[in-house]
Design a protein around this motif. Structure first.
Motif, PDB file in Angstrom:
ATOM      1  N   LEU A 155       0.856  -1.182   0.000  1.00  0.00           N
ATOM      2  CA  LEU A 155       0.000   0.000   0.000  1.00  0.00           C
ATOM      3  C   LEU A 155       0.896   1.236   0.000  1.00  0.00           C
ATOM      4  N   GLU A 156       0.710   2.120  -0.991  1.00  0.00           N
ATOM      5  CA  GLU A 156       1.583   3.281  -1.166  1.00  0.00           C
ATOM      6  C   GLU A 156       1.109   4.531  -0.437  1.00  0.00           C
ATOM      7  N   ASN A 157      -0.188   4.677  -0.213  1.00  0.00           N
ATOM      8  CA  ASN A 157      -0.728   5.907   0.389  1.00  0.00           C
ATOM      9  C   ASN A 157      -1.744   5.570   1.467  1.00  0.00           C
ATOM     10  N   GLY A 158      -2.176   6.593   2.166  1.00  0.00           N
ATOM     11  CA  GLY A 158      -3.240   6.436   3.139  1.00  0.00           C
ATOM     12  C   GLY A 158      -2.739   5.958   4.491  1.00  0.00           C
ATOM     13  N   PRO A 159      -3.660   5.582   5.371  1.00  0.00           N
ATOM     14  CA  PRO A 159      -3.281   5.200   6.729  1.00  0.00           C
ATOM     15  C   PRO A 159      -2.467   3.912   6.807  1.00  0.00           C
ATOM     16  N   PHE A 160      -2.512   3.081   5.760  1.00  0.00           N
ATOM     17  CA  PHE A 160      -1.768   1.825   5.756  1.00  0.00           C
ATOM     18  C   PHE A 160      -0.507   1.906   4.901  1.00  0.00           C
ATOM     19  N   LYS A 161      -0.014   3.110   4.662  1.00  0.00           N
ATOM     20  CA  LYS A 161       1.154   3.322   3.801  1.00  0.00           C
ATOM     21  C   LYS A 161       2.336   2.461   4.253  1.00  0.00           C
ATOM     22  N   GLY A 162       2.930   1.748   3.289  1.00  0.00           N
ATOM     23  CA  GLY A 162       4.106   0.935   3.560  1.00  0.00           C
ATOM     24  C   GLY A 162       3.802  -0.470   4.058  1.00  0.00           C
ATOM     25  N   ILE A 163       2.548  -0.784   4.276  1.00  0.00           N
ATOM     26  CA  ILE A 163       2.183  -2.105   4.783  1.00  0.00           C
ATOM     27  C   ILE A 163       2.018  -3.081   3.611  1.00  0.00           C
ATOM     28  N   SER A 164       2.548  -4.285   3.803  1.00  0.00           N
ATOM     29  CA  SER A 164       2.359  -5.335   2.806  1.00  0.00           C
ATOM     30  C   SER A 164       0.991  -5.966   3.007  1.00  0.00           C
ATOM     31  N   ALA A 165       0.376  -6.353   1.902  1.00  0.00           N
ATOM     32  CA  ALA A 165      -0.958  -6.938   1.966  1.00  0.00           C
ATOM     33  C   ALA A 165      -1.072  -8.039   0.925  1.00  0.00           C
ATOM     34  N   ILE A 166      -2.177  -8.767   0.992  1.00  0.00           N
ATOM     35  CA  ILE A 166      -2.471  -9.817   0.013  1.00  0.00           C
ATOM     36  C   ILE A 166      -3.782  -9.444  -0.665  1.00  0.00           C
ATOM     37  N   PHE A 167      -3.715  -9.320  -1.987  1.00  0.00           N
ATOM     38  CA  PHE A 167      -4.898  -8.928  -2.761  1.00  0.00           C
ATOM     39  C   PHE A 167      -5.943 -10.027  -2.707  1.00  0.00           C
ATOM     40  N   GLN A 168      -7.222  -9.624  -2.488  1.00  0.00           N
ATOM     41  CA  GLN A 168      -8.318 -10.581  -2.444  1.00  0.00           C
ATOM     42  C   GLN A 168      -9.255 -10.434  -3.632  1.00  0.00           C
ATOM     43  N   ALA A 169      -9.758  -9.196  -3.862  1.00  0.00           N
ATOM     44  CA  ALA A 169     -10.730  -8.992  -4.941  1.00  0.00           C
ATOM     45  C   ALA A 169     -10.905  -7.497  -5.184  1.00  0.00           C
ATOM     46  N   TYR A 170     -11.489  -7.186  -6.339  1.00  0.00           N
ATOM     47  CA  TYR A 170     -11.875  -5.808  -6.612  1.00  0.00           C
ATOM     48  C   TYR A 170     -13.216  -5.544  -5.959  1.00  0.00           C
ATOM     49  N   ASP A 171     -13.369  -4.349  -5.417  1.00  0.00           N
ATOM     50  CA  ASP A 171     -14.609  -3.935  -4.763  1.00  0.00           C
ATOM     51  C   ASP A 171     -15.142  -2.739  -5.538  1.00  0.00           C
ATOM     52  N   GLY A 172     -15.796  -3.010  -6.653  1.00  0.00           N
ATOM     53  CA  GLY A 172     -16.224  -1.929  -7.538  1.00  0.00           C
ATOM     54  C   GLY A 172     -15.104  -1.576  -8.493  1.00  0.00           C
ATOM     55  N   ILE A 190     -10.224  -5.092  -2.142  1.00  0.00           N
ATOM     56  CA  ILE A 190     -10.194  -5.688  -0.812  1.00  0.00           C
ATOM     57  C   ILE A 190      -8.865  -6.415  -0.678  1.00  0.00           C
ATOM     58  N   VAL A 191      -8.129  -6.106   0.392  1.00  0.00           N
ATOM     59  CA  VAL A 191      -6.837  -6.732   0.661  1.00  0.00           C
ATOM     60  C   VAL A 191      -6.827  -7.264   2.085  1.00  0.00           C
ATOM     61  N   LEU A 192      -5.946  -8.225   2.336  1.00  0.00           N
ATOM     62  CA  LEU A 192      -5.741  -8.753   3.683  1.00  0.00           C
ATOM     63  C   LEU A 192      -4.463  -8.155   4.235  1.00  0.00           C
ATOM     64  N   ILE A 193      -4.541  -7.594   5.437  1.00  0.00           N
ATOM     65  CA  ILE A 193      -3.339  -7.094   6.100  1.00  0.00           C
ATOM     66  C   ILE A 193      -3.211  -7.794   7.447  1.00  0.00           C
ATOM     67  N   GLN A 207      -9.501  -7.956   6.711  1.00  0.00           N
ATOM     68  CA  GLN A 207      -9.881  -7.527   5.372  1.00  0.00           C
ATOM     69  C   GLN A 207     -10.107  -6.025   5.406  1.00  0.00           C
ATOM     70  N   VAL A 208      -9.489  -5.333   4.450  1.00  0.00           N
ATOM     71  CA  VAL A 208      -9.598  -3.881   4.377  1.00  0.00           C
ATOM     72  C   VAL A 208      -9.915  -3.497   2.934  1.00  0.00           C
ATOM     73  N   SER A 209     -10.817  -2.536   2.765  1.00  0.00           N
ATOM     74  CA  SER A 209     -11.117  -2.006   1.435  1.00  0.00           C
ATOM     75  C   SER A 209     -10.311  -0.735   1.237  1.00  0.00           C
ATOM     76  N   VAL A 210      -9.495  -0.704   0.176  1.00  0.00           N
ATOM     77  CA  VAL A 210      -8.626   0.445  -0.094  1.00  0.00           C
ATOM     78  C   VAL A 210      -8.786   0.880  -1.555  1.00  0.00           C
ATOM     79  N   PRO A 211      -8.432   2.140  -1.870  1.00  0.00           N
ATOM     80  CA  PRO A 211      -8.475   2.565  -3.278  1.00  0.00           C
ATOM     81  C   PRO A 211      -7.458   1.781  -4.109  1.00  0.00           C
TER      82      PRO A 211
END
Length: 159
Positions: free
Chosen positions: A116-133, A138-141, A149-153
Motif C-alpha cells: 500500500l503506497e498511500n493512506g493510513p496503511f502506507k508501507g504495509i504489505s498486503a495480500i490482494f483478495q478482490a476488486y470492490d467496484g 479488498i486486501v488482507l493485512i 480484510q480492508v477495502s482500499v483505493p
C-alpha cells in the motif's frame, strides 16, 4: 504531424480503425479491459477508453483528409470554427502512459502480494483478495496478529 480526433459511427470503431489503417493513416484507438457483471457472472471485455472517438496523426497537407469523411465507419472529423481540432502530443503520451499503468494494475490476481503506497496503511504489505467496484480493492493485512480484510483505493496498490 499533428494528432486530431475522428468521431466514428455507433458500434463501428473497429471498422473505422481497420479502414483508416488500410489507408496508412497512423491511428490511436485506446482500449482497456473492463470487468462487468452480465447474467450474474463477471465478464472481462475490451472497451474503448473514449467511446465514439479515434485519434489520427496527420499533416494538414496530407491528401487523405479528403477521403476521411467517406471512410467506412467514420462519421466526422471533430472541429471547431471549421478547422480540425489539434491535440497536443503530450496529451496522447499521457493517455498512453496512463493505459500502461492501468494494464499493470489489471494483472493483480487473488493471493498476490501487494504494497500500500498511500493512506493510513502506507508501507504495509498486503495480500490482494478482490476488486470492490471500479475504484476499490479488498486486501488482507496483518494487524494485531490477525488477518484483517480492508477495502482500499486501487490507486494505492503497488505490485
Amino acid at each position: 504531424m499533428t494528432w486530431y480526433v475522428l468521431q466514428h459511427k455507433p458500434a463501428q470503431g473497429d471498422r473505422a480503425l481497420h479502414n483508416l489503417q488500410n489507408q496508412d493513416v497512423p491511428c490511436f484507438y485506446p482500449k482497456i479491459q473492463v470487468e462487468k457483471v452480465r447474467g450474474g457472472k463477471r465478464v472481462k471485455k475490451l472497451e474503448p477508453l473514449f467511446p465514439g472517438y479515434i485519434f489520427i496523426n496527420l499533416e494538414q497537407t496530407n491528401a487523405v483528409w479528403a477521403k476521411l469523411r467517406s471512410t467506412y465507419g467514420v462519421l466526422r472529423v471533430v472541429h471547431f470554427a471549421g478547422k480540425p481540432a489539434p491535440i497536443e502530443d503530450a496529451v496522447i503520451e499521457q493517455i498512453k502512459a496512463g493505459m500502461d499503468k492501468v494494464s499493470e494494475l489489471g494483472d493483480i490476481r487473488k493471493g498476490q502480494a501487494v504494497e500500500l503506497e498511500n493512506g493510513p496503511f502506507k508501507g504495509i504489505s498486503a495480500i490482494f483478495q478482490a476488486y470492490d467496484g471500479e475504484e476499490r480493492a479488498i486486501v488482507l493485512i496483518s494487524f494485531m496478529q490477525k488477518q484483517q480484510q480492508v477495502s482500499v483505493p486501487v490507486s494505492t496498490l503497488k505490485t
